[in-house]
Design a protein around this motif. Sequence first.
Motif, PDB file in Angstrom:
ATOM      1  N   PRO A 173      -5.766  24.464   5.221  1.00 15.51           N
ATOM      2  CA  PRO A 173      -4.797  25.563   5.516  1.00 15.51           C
ATOM      3  C   PRO A 173      -5.834  26.709   5.948  1.00 15.51           C
ATOM      4  CG  PRO A 173      -5.325  25.396   2.886  1.00 15.51           C
ATOM      5  CD  PRO A 173      -6.094  24.132   3.866  1.00 15.51           C
ATOM      6  N   LYS A 200     -10.370  21.237  13.891  1.00 17.96           N
ATOM      7  CA  LYS A 200     -10.643  20.143  12.742  1.00 17.96           C
ATOM      8  C   LYS A 200     -12.119  20.275  12.421  1.00 17.96           C
ATOM      9  CE  LYS A 200      -9.985  16.479  15.171  1.00 17.96           C
ATOM     10  NZ  LYS A 200      -9.893  15.175  15.678  1.00 17.96           N
ATOM     11  N   LYS A 211      -7.292  13.305  10.286  1.00 15.63           N
ATOM     12  CA  LYS A 211      -6.129  14.045  11.117  1.00 15.63           C
ATOM     13  C   LYS A 211      -4.817  14.062  10.004  1.00 15.63           C
ATOM     14  CE  LYS A 211      -3.632  12.821  15.066  1.00 15.63           C
ATOM     15  NZ  LYS A 211      -3.898  12.288  16.616  1.00 15.63           N
ATOM     16  N   ASN A 212      -5.100  13.617   9.049  1.00 16.86           N
ATOM     17  CA  ASN A 212      -4.179  13.412   7.969  1.00 16.86           C
ATOM     18  C   ASN A 212      -4.309  14.341   6.800  1.00 16.86           C
ATOM     19  OD1 ASN A 212      -2.066  11.617   9.223  1.00 16.86           O
ATOM     20  ND2 ASN A 212      -3.599  10.135   8.899  1.00 16.86           N
ATOM     21  N   PRO A 215      -5.193  26.768  14.286  1.00 11.72           N
ATOM     22  CA  PRO A 215      -4.271  25.594  14.854  1.00 11.72           C
ATOM     23  C   PRO A 215      -5.204  24.648  15.722  1.00 11.72           C
ATOM     24  CG  PRO A 215      -3.427  27.751  15.259  1.00 11.72           C
ATOM     25  CD  PRO A 215      -4.585  28.269  14.483  1.00 11.72           C
ATOM     26  N   ARG A 216      -5.113  23.396  15.288  1.00 19.90           N
ATOM     27  CA  ARG A 216      -5.708  22.339  16.336  1.00 19.90           C
ATOM     28  C   ARG A 216      -7.122  22.166  15.953  1.00 19.90           C
ATOM     29  NH1 ARG A 216      -2.702  18.736  18.115  1.00 19.90           N
ATOM     30  NH2 ARG A 216      -3.887  18.215  20.030  1.00 19.90           N
ATOM     31  N   PRO A 231      -4.486  18.116   5.723  1.00 19.82           N
ATOM     32  CA  PRO A 231      -4.323  19.592   5.997  1.00 19.82           C
ATOM     33  C   PRO A 231      -5.374  20.467   5.468  1.00 19.82           C
ATOM     34  CG  PRO A 231      -2.725  18.945   4.056  1.00 19.82           C
ATOM     35  CD  PRO A 231      -3.701  17.716   4.627  1.00 19.82           C
TER      36      PRO A 231
END
Length: 168
Positions: free
Chosen positions: A30, A37, A25-26, A34-35, A28
Amino acid sequence: MKDTRKLVMMGLFVAMALVLHIVEKNIPIPFMPPRAKLGISNIITLTVLMSLGFKDALYVLVVRIILGSIFGGAISGIIYSISGGILSLLMMELTRKLGRENVSVIGISVIGAVFHNVGQLLAAAFVINNMNIFIYFPVLFLVSVGTGIFVGLTTRYLLSYLNVNNGL
């Protein structure tokens, strides 16, 4: 004594999945939509599914989702995580049972990743009362194939080091 050992193992699996969830979750990424994982906590869920079975994997999944939502501060997102996670686990188990001879852990992982997104989109469509959200599915499908391969390869590597035949 065997029950105590299994309880400890399940606790360790939940802890590992939770740590991976929080770490991911931490981080990034690029190039991800979006959203989206990587789903690295699913390495633990898939490992438990392949080594201990469906019920234990369901336990690890649900406890990880609940604790991850509490610790991550996203209680409202629990419906998306639960719907995606449970549909994903059900489809991985179905694939594991039906494709026993023909589907590898990597294939099972890809199925899980794709259906995780389907479950989340179904939950979102229900919440917003609009099926047009599925317009996002082709992008999520491509991402889930890549992340599913990554999770499957990692799980295959991890399983090779565990003594699966003796219940870990």
